[in-house]
Design a protein around this motif. Structure first.
Motif, PDB file in Angstrom:
ATOM      1  N   PRO A  44       0.464  -1.226   0.030  1.00  0.00           N
ATOM      2  CA  PRO A  44      -0.191   0.097  -0.354  1.00  0.00           C
ATOM      3  C   PRO A  44       0.505   1.363  -0.118  1.00  0.00           C
ATOM      4  CG  PRO A  44      -1.130  -1.817   1.872  1.00  0.00           C
ATOM      5  CD  PRO A  44       0.078  -2.114   1.014  1.00  0.00           C
TER       6      PRO A  44
ATOM      7  N   ILE B 151       3.329   1.465  -3.480  1.00  0.00           N
ATOM      8  CA  ILE B 151       1.981   2.145  -4.478  1.00  0.00           C
ATOM      9  C   ILE B 151       1.594   3.112  -4.640  1.00  0.00           C
ATOM     10  CG2 ILE B 151      -0.719   1.149  -5.648  1.00  0.00           C
ATOM     11  CD1 ILE B 151       1.917  -1.046  -6.115  1.00  0.00           C
TER      12      ILE B 151
ATOM     13  N   THR C 246       1.275   6.278  -7.454  1.00  0.00           N
ATOM     14  CA  THR C 246       0.404   6.972  -7.888  1.00  0.00           C
ATOM     15  C   THR C 246       0.760   8.671  -7.592  1.00  0.00           C
ATOM     16  OG1 THR C 246      -1.100   6.553  -5.725  1.00  0.00           O
ATOM     17  CG2 THR C 246      -1.120   4.710  -7.030  1.00  0.00           C
TER      18      THR C 246
ATOM     19  N   ALA D 111      -2.838  -9.340  -5.478  1.00  0.00           N
ATOM     20  CA  ALA D 111      -3.064  -8.219  -5.455  1.00  0.00           C
ATOM     21  C   ALA D 111      -2.137  -6.843  -5.423  1.00  0.00           C
ATOM     22  CB  ALA D 111      -3.542  -7.380  -3.667  1.00  0.00           C
TER      23      ALA D 111
ATOM     24  N   GLN E 197      -1.438  -6.926  -9.488  1.00  0.00           N
ATOM     25  CA  GLN E 197      -2.152  -6.291 -10.328  1.00  0.00           C
ATOM     26  C   GLN E 197      -2.372  -4.802 -10.182  1.00  0.00           C
ATOM     27  OE1 GLN E 197      -6.432  -7.318  -8.725  1.00  0.00           O
ATOM     28  NE2 GLN E 197      -5.778  -9.844  -9.568  1.00  0.00           N
ATOM     29  N   SER E 198      -2.112  -4.588  -8.835  1.00  0.00           N
ATOM     30  CA  SER E 198      -1.702  -2.820  -8.285  1.00  0.00           C
ATOM     31  C   SER E 198      -0.350  -2.759  -9.391  1.00  0.00           C
ATOM     32  CB  SER E 198      -1.755  -2.954  -6.936  1.00  0.00           C
ATOM     33  OG  SER E 198      -3.202  -3.212  -6.437  1.00  0.00           O
TER      34      SER E 198
ATOM     35  N   LYS F  45      -8.175   2.843  -7.953  1.00  0.00           N
ATOM     36  CA  LYS F  45      -8.000   1.178  -8.282  1.00  0.00           C
ATOM     37  C   LYS F  45      -6.848   0.623  -8.068  1.00  0.00           C
ATOM     38  CE  LYS F  45     -10.320  -2.212  -9.384  1.00  0.00           C
ATOM     39  NZ  LYS F  45     -11.793  -2.421  -8.752  1.00  0.00           N
ATOM     40  N   ALA F  46      -5.710   0.453  -8.164  1.00  0.00           N
ATOM     41  CA  ALA F  46      -4.788   0.336  -8.222  1.00  0.00           C
ATOM     42  C   ALA F  46      -4.268   0.155  -6.176  1.00  0.00           C
ATOM     43  CB  ALA F  46      -3.516   1.215  -8.290  1.00  0.00           C
ATOM     44  N   ASN F  47      -4.798   1.942  -6.379  1.00  0.00           N
ATOM     45  CA  ASN F  47      -4.522   1.932  -3.891  1.00  0.00           C
ATOM     46  C   ASN F  47      -5.636   0.605  -3.832  1.00  0.00           C
ATOM     47  OD1 ASN F  47      -2.974   3.966  -3.988  1.00  0.00           O
ATOM     48  ND2 ASN F  47      -3.811   5.816  -4.787  1.00  0.00           N
TER      49      ASN F  47
ATOM     50  N   VAL G 191      -6.509  -2.251  -4.476  1.00  0.00           N
ATOM     51  CA  VAL G 191      -6.173  -3.529  -4.856  1.00  0.00           C
ATOM     52  C   VAL G 191      -5.485  -3.273  -3.818  1.00  0.00           C
ATOM     53  CG1 VAL G 191      -5.215  -4.971  -6.175  1.00  0.00           C
ATOM     54  CG2 VAL G 191      -7.558  -3.383  -6.828  1.00  0.00           C
ATOM     55  N   ALA G 192      -4.572  -2.800  -3.424  1.00  0.00           N
ATOM     56  CA  ALA G 192      -3.026  -3.374  -3.116  1.00  0.00           C
ATOM     57  C   ALA G 192      -3.458  -3.026  -1.352  1.00  0.00           C
ATOM     58  CB  ALA G 192      -2.253  -1.354  -3.245  1.00  0.00           C
TER      59      ALA G 192
END
Length: 591
Positions: free
Chosen positions: A119, A122, A126, A186, A189-190, A212-214, A216-217
């Motif tokens: 988290p 990522i 972001t 996860a 995917q991120s 969405k990346a945040n 999912v992580a």
């Protein structure tokens, strides 16, 4: 010299003439896992080096075990070999097998740390993408503003791209994703979502993929933490039984064993005192500590979040001399029946007193850190709303600091604004230089720096970014609170037992020994010896409980472990002494 050099550079080179048998690797180790193979490849360690180090360790450990058995037989007689022959045979095999499987363990530990770091990393990527939609800048920002295994892997991906080993940084990131195991779905995917965000043509599409990346992580860490918390019921009960209940039961049975043997021709304890002390003070605490370490190592949020603490800095030579002098004085001065308590107190309470004085401000600083992190997150929501309404970042930060009232964040905001206006530098530079927000967490500082950088280009868009980052920080804090809530019952049970109930039971046990010694002449000073090892064990039990309960919660720093041990152990020891003296007086009055 680091542990890496000690294990995989110095140890294999210790016995150059010792040749490794051909079947040694097949007998002592199972097949190498993919995580272990990748760990060896990244650290440039050959399989033959690991095999040679394991063989050297087997030879050295077997030699030490044989020498220990010889000394034991010379000091305590040939019959003492019955207690040491099995550990002497198993120790070389266990040590060599653990060394051979160390790369697998290190690889799995790195995989767990990467999951917990996802988290924050990522989030940094972001943040950078929202300032400048460039994958290179995002990876560079995340690798510089974060610490751990995942930032190191990102730096390796950048190096692969710079050396033209891969066609682009996107290919290097894809290779990193392909090397991750299924439990990192996860994280994969991120990373793919972040890479895909660079291909979006509109800002709205980029923001949607980054959000969405945040999510999912964070969801991956939340699920892993929930599964870890749910799996702790049996291991914590086993640890509680092994480290607390079993020694208390043994201490409680010792008066009966001593009383039973005193009726026969050979008075004294059924088990010689040196073996009894070794069992209660070495074997059981060490086994409980190793088991607690295995439980904590599986924590997806990481085992220790604080910095390293050097023992030499924690206990200077002057303190060690004072400690040794206190123990020697308690051993020399004749205090009668109070001598075991004084001797055990000098061993346990002197380091507690020094640690409590040296870490006297740790509790308040830890509370301030939590308050600052919570207030900074709430202030980021406030800043985002003000900037969306058209305010500048400087004005929004000033309003947020004023509206929160007298608090830790208000002082930080005032200091940042004052230094920025005095020096003429941007607020993002001042935040990095001062590091006041880093005291809360690196993620909080990165969020404010990102908003300050975005505000120079588009204040309204920066306000929306601030709201998104504040929501991410709030979700991270909620995830940690959920884990702490699920573990609170176990933590409180272990702490209350070690600080109150165990000292009471052990104090009554010491009084029973005093009763036996007073009523018969069979104990032969056994009560004083048991009182000594009981007092030492209370300190060991408090250290074990502090180690486990602190590192399994959100505090997770060695300083917090030392602070918990230094503040709780004196209370437990005082309860033990008071209960023991009261019971001794009452039982002796009944004789």
């Amino acid at each position: 010299m680091s542990w890496h050099d000690l294990l995989f550079a110095r140890l294999p080179a210790l016995l150059p003439s010792a040749r490794v048998p051909s079947d040694f690797n097949r007998i002592m180790r199972s097949a190498r896992s993919s995580a272990g193979s990748r760990w060896l490849l990244r650290n440039e360690i050959e399989e033959d080096v690991v095999r040679k180090g394991a063989w050297n360790l087997l030879v050295i450990t077997a030699t030490v075990a044989f020498f220990s058995l010889t000394v034991m037989a010379a000091l305590f007689g040939p019959m003492s070999l019955a207690y040491g022959i099995v550990p002497a045979l198993l120790a070389p095999i266990i040590a060599s097998s653990l060394y051979l499987n160390a790369p697998d363990s290190f690889g799995q530990a790195e995989a767990r740390r990467m999951l917990g770091e996802a988290p924050a990393v990522i989030g940094c990527m972001t943040m950078s993408m929202q300032v400048q939609p460039s994958l290179e800048h995002a990876v560079l920002f995340a690798s510089e503003r974060s610490e751990g295994v995942l930032p190191q892997r990102l730096r390796e991906a950048m190096w692969v791209n710079l050396t033209r080993s891969r066609g682009s940084l996107t290919d290097a990131i894809n290779d990193l994703c392909s090397s991750l195991s299924a439990e990192h779905s996860a994280l994969k995917q991120s990373l793919h979502l972040v890479v895909s965000a660079t291909c979006e043509r509109t800002r709205q599409g980029t923001d949607r993929l980054l959000d969405k990346a945040n999510a999912v992580a964070l969801g991956g860490v939340r699920d892993a933490a929930g599964s870890y918390a749910a799996s702790l019921s049996l291991p914590t009960m086993v640890l509680f039984s092994l480290g607390t209940l079993l020694p208390i039961m043994l201490f409680s049975l010792l008066p009966l064993l001593t009383l039973g043997t005193s009726l026969g021709e050979a008075p004294g304890s059924a088990l010689p005192f040196p073996y009894l002390a070794f069992l209660l003070l070495v074997v059981i605490p060490l086994s409980a500590f190793l088991y607690a370490w295995t439980i904590l190592a599986r924590n997806p949020l990481g085992m220790v979040s604080g910095g390293r603490v050097r023992i030499g800095r924690l206990f200077p030579p002057a303190v060690l001399l004072i400690w040794a002098g206190a123990v020697a004085a308690a051993a020399i001065i004749d205090l009668g029946g109070l001598r075991p308590y004084a001797l055990s107190a000098s061993m346990v309470l002197v380091p507690c007193a020094y640690l409590a004085w040296n870490l006297r401000g740790h509790g308040s600083s830890l509370k301030r850190k939590r308050v600052l992190e919570r207030e900074a997150t709430a202030a980021l929501f406030h800043i985002g709303n003000r900037m969306v309404s058209g305010a500048t970042f400087e004005r929004a930060l000033e309003d947020a600091g004023r509206d929160v009232g007298e608090s830790a964040f208000r002082e930080v905001a005032r200091a940042l604004l004052y230094r920025s206006r005095l020096s003429g530098k941007g607020l993002d530079e001042i935040m990095v230089e001062e590091g006041s927000l880093r005291a809360a967490s690196a993620v909080v500082e990165n969020a404010f720096v990102t908003v300050a950088q975005c505000a120079d280009r588009d204040p309204r868009y920066a306000g929306q970014i601030a709201l998104n980052l504040a929501q991410m920080l709030s979700d991270l804090q909620a995830c940690q609170v959920k884990v702490e809530e699920s573990l609170r019952g176990v933590v409180e049970m272990m702490r209350s037992t070690s600080m109150v109930f165990a000292p009471i039971v052990l104090g009554v046990t010491g009084a029973l020994f005093s009763l036996i010694e007073t009523g018969t002449a069979a104990a032969g000073g056994m009560a004083g010896d048991i009182g000594l090892i009981t007092g030492i064990y209370i300190g060991q039990l408090s250290l074990l409980v502090a180690f486990f309960t602190v590192l399994i919660n959100g505090e997770r720093s060695w300083k917090s472990v030392a602070h918990c041990f230094a503040t709780r152990t004196p209370v437990a020891f005082l309860i033990f002494v008071v209960v023991s003296l009261i019971c001794r007086t009452a039982l002796n009055g009944l004789m």
